[in-house]
Motif scaffolding. Sequence first.
Motif, PDB file in Angstrom:
ATOM      1  N   VAL A  76      14.482  40.211  19.540  1.00  0.00           N
ATOM      2  CA  VAL A  76      15.933  40.403  19.604  1.00  0.00           C
ATOM      3  C   VAL A  76      16.358  40.736  21.031  1.00  0.00           C
ATOM      4  O   VAL A  76      17.366  40.214  21.533  1.00  0.00           O
ATOM      5  N   ILE A  77      15.584  41.603  21.707  1.00  0.00           N
ATOM      6  CA  ILE A  77      15.912  41.935  23.105  1.00  0.00           C
ATOM      7  C   ILE A  77      15.916  40.661  23.956  1.00  0.00           C
ATOM      8  O   ILE A  77      16.857  40.393  24.716  1.00  0.00           O
ATOM      9  N   ILE A  78      14.861  39.843  23.797  1.00  0.00           N
ATOM     10  CA  ILE A  78      14.758  38.623  24.593  1.00  0.00           C
ATOM     11  C   ILE A  78      15.912  37.677  24.271  1.00  0.00           C
ATOM     12  O   ILE A  78      16.562  37.125  25.172  1.00  0.00           O
ATOM     13  N   ALA A  79      16.198  37.517  22.953  1.00  0.00           N
ATOM     14  CA  ALA A  79      17.257  36.584  22.556  1.00  0.00           C
ATOM     15  C   ALA A  79      18.606  37.004  23.119  1.00  0.00           C
ATOM     16  O   ALA A  79      19.430  36.162  23.484  1.00  0.00           O
ATOM     17  N   THR A  80      18.822  38.331  23.237  1.00  0.00           N
ATOM     18  CA  THR A  80      20.091  38.801  23.795  1.00  0.00           C
ATOM     19  C   THR A  80      20.255  38.313  25.231  1.00  0.00           C
ATOM     20  O   THR A  80      21.308  37.781  25.601  1.00  0.00           O
ATOM     21  N   PHE A  81      19.202  38.481  26.028  1.00  0.00           N
ATOM     22  CA  PHE A  81      19.324  38.069  27.430  1.00  0.00           C
ATOM     23  C   PHE A  81      19.369  36.555  27.571  1.00  0.00           C
ATOM     24  O   PHE A  81      20.032  36.032  28.469  1.00  0.00           O
ATOM     25  N   VAL A  82      18.685  35.844  26.667  1.00  0.00           N
ATOM     26  CA  VAL A  82      18.769  34.386  26.711  1.00  0.00           C
ATOM     27  C   VAL A  82      20.194  33.930  26.433  1.00  0.00           C
ATOM     28  O   VAL A  82      20.722  33.032  27.106  1.00  0.00           O
ATOM     29  N   THR A  83      20.846  34.597  25.457  1.00  0.00           N
ATOM     30  CA  THR A  83      22.240  34.256  25.169  1.00  0.00           C
ATOM     31  C   THR A  83      23.123  34.507  26.388  1.00  0.00           C
ATOM     32  O   THR A  83      23.997  33.699  26.723  1.00  0.00           O
ATOM     33  N   LEU A  84      22.862  35.651  27.075  1.00  0.00           N
ATOM     34  CA  LEU A  84      23.621  35.956  28.292  1.00  0.00           C
ATOM     35  C   LEU A  84      23.460  34.845  29.322  1.00  0.00           C
ATOM     36  O   LEU A  84      24.445  34.349  29.887  1.00  0.00           O
ATOM     37  N   VAL A  85      22.203  34.440  29.573  1.00  0.00           N
ATOM     38  CA  VAL A  85      21.946  33.391  30.564  1.00  0.00           C
ATOM     39  C   VAL A  85      22.650  32.100  30.142  1.00  0.00           C
ATOM     40  O   VAL A  85      23.273  31.421  30.961  1.00  0.00           O
TER      41      VAL A  85
END
Lengths: 203, 214
Positions: free
Chosen positions: A73-82
């Motif tokens: 979930v942490i990784i997916a959050t930053f991927v969404t940001l990018v």
Amino acid sequence: MSIAQDFSRGIMRENPVFKQALGMCPFLAVTTSVENALGMGAAATFVLVFSNFLVSLFRKVIPSKVRIPSYIVIIATFVTLVDLLMNAYLPALHSSLGIFIPLIVVNCIILGRAEGFANKNKVLPSIADGIGMGLGFTLAMVIMATFREILGNGSWLGFNLLGESYQNQPMLIAILAPGAFILMAFILGFFNIMEKRKRGGAR
Amino acid sequence: MINSMLMSVIIAAPDGGEPSFSIAKMMAIIVSAIFINNYVLSRFLGICPFLGVSKQLDSAVGMGAAVVFVMVLATLGSWLVYHHVLVPYGMEYLRTISFIIIIASLVQLVEMILQKFSPALYDALGIFLPLITTNCAILGVAVLNIDDKLSLGYSLVNSVAAGIGFTLALVLMAGLRERMETADVPEALRGLPLAFLIAGAMSIAFLGFAGLGG
């Protein structure tokens, strides 16, 4: 381990692509041009640094049973940001990287560093490790893209290197799918030889 | 009654256009996903299991079956959540997060159900299931279905075909690698580099299908 060592380890000695064979999908897919490679490298490095930072910050809070879902979930959050930032400010790069931006979520390098480094180490070394691994990934992609773009299009980062006559009849296979597999085979073969030389020299 | 309702859900266009269904488009999707745009050899999705699980024919078949299974379920779940939850509430930006959670929980669920109700199948597929969460072909198919604006029916067809294409590439690769075990290859190319060379040769062969799409 000093922070400088944490930083430098990912670039060559434990290069995620050449030495650990991680993150192959984006590596093979987006290295058709140096520009795409740099864009993908920047996106992955951003995600890697921030996910390492958060995972390391919360390493004592996250129960170990649910750690993998939490990391994802942490990784997916930053991927969404990018994804959103790139769509807003670099729409051309966003459309040429396409599906591989959301797929940064399942890039094994990022989850691998969260599980293998950031959840055991303090915040600063984790950030250094993230930057180092990200740069190593970017460097590997730029090396590969250099070969593929020069052979397949006669240019480097958009600059015409080999002249118009080459560009009219380039070695097209280098930027098609088979070229990626075959070039990767030779690059890995090269590293095998280097490794063997080094071991032979030490003996 | 229920049948026709189900049918109208399956063929409804996701962007609110006219519902449509044609065998020709279905065939085009199937041929494209298996051959022309093979998920492994031309789209570079699912390379990790392609290289990791292709050393033996048996495990390649098991992995392929598990991938087809999870791909269809993941497509069903992600399509319904995207078009009936995220779009109505204007939360399309949560796509990546929600899809990866759907896939991870589906894999867990499938693993538990299989373990309880079909130990034989669990023994055959069990060890491959945890690996599938991080298989980018699964998330890739879910995202591509949304990007290409396919209806639910076409999405399911596409996911089955993508899974078959993945299995085809994996099984071919495993067969070739079993044969190459005994071959005399230069020392530097042994192992992973040789696998890449074989994949490259297969990819060239699959390029030959490019004319099929028209």
